[in-house]
Enzyme design. Sequence first.
Site, PDB file in Angstrom:
ATOM      1  N   HIS A   1       3.840   4.611   5.559  1.00 18.09           N
ATOM      2  CA  HIS A   1       5.184   4.053   5.396  1.00 18.09           C
ATOM      3  C   HIS A   1       5.383   2.879   6.357  1.00 18.09           C
ATOM      4  O   HIS A   1       5.913   1.827   5.961  1.00 18.09           O
ATOM      5  CB  HIS A   1       6.256   5.115   5.680  1.00 18.09           C
TER       6      HIS A   1
ATOM      7  N   LYS B   1      12.911  17.048  -4.138  1.00 15.73           N
ATOM      8  CA  LYS B   1      12.284  17.410  -2.867  1.00 15.73           C
ATOM      9  C   LYS B   1      13.266  18.184  -2.003  1.00 15.73           C
ATOM     10  O   LYS B   1      14.468  18.007  -2.083  1.00 15.73           O
ATOM     11  CB  LYS B   1      11.819  16.146  -2.131  1.00 15.73           C
TER      12      LYS B   1
ATOM     13  N   ARG C   1      -0.325   4.491  -3.703  1.00 13.70           N
ATOM     14  CA  ARG C   1      -1.631   4.891  -3.174  1.00 13.70           C
ATOM     15  C   ARG C   1      -2.696   5.005  -4.244  1.00 13.70           C
ATOM     16  O   ARG C   1      -3.876   4.873  -3.961  1.00 13.70           O
ATOM     17  CB  ARG C   1      -1.515   6.244  -2.456  1.00 13.70           C
TER      18      ARG C   1
ATOM     19  N   SER D   1       3.263  12.255   3.064  1.00 14.65           N
ATOM     20  CA  SER D   1       4.157  13.112   3.856  1.00 14.65           C
ATOM     21  C   SER D   1       3.762  14.566   3.691  1.00 14.65           C
ATOM     22  O   SER D   1       3.803  15.340   4.651  1.00 14.65           O
ATOM     23  CB  SER D   1       5.612  12.894   3.433  1.00 14.65           C
TER      24      SER D   1
END
Length: 143
Positions: free
Chosen positions: A25, A49, A99, A135
């Site tokens: 990040h 989430k 990614r 994360s």
Amino acid sequence: MARTPGRVCVRAVYPGSFDPFTPGHLNVVSRARDLFDEVVVLVAVNSIKRPGTDEEERAAAVRANLPADWSTVTVAAWSGLTSTYCRHHEVGVIVRGVRNTTDLRTEYQLAAMNHSLGVPTVFLPAQPELVAMSSTAVRSVAG
């Protein structure tokens, strides 16, 4: 970034849950600083989430991880649509890190929706050494 007279200032927003804020990040924010006049790291609520802390606590953690001399980067907590934040705060573009192809597929769908709401998205591919960083992986190692 040096300003050219008469050039419009471009503000970007980099939204995410940032639970936690990772080196990946930080790398995206660093590169976004080179592209845009101002960058807002938008710590968002994602109903899918379930972060360990609320958005205000995560925003404080992000602020603590940013270099003090990054005067063109701010952090804000937000619980609505990113496009709504952009309209209310005169932000011209959304920045998203990707990614892999799975990220790209998901992000492309979000980008299409945000584009239809008037806000384009710029994708920044992850640096090769940070591709495996997520994360979820950081939480797993920390847990």
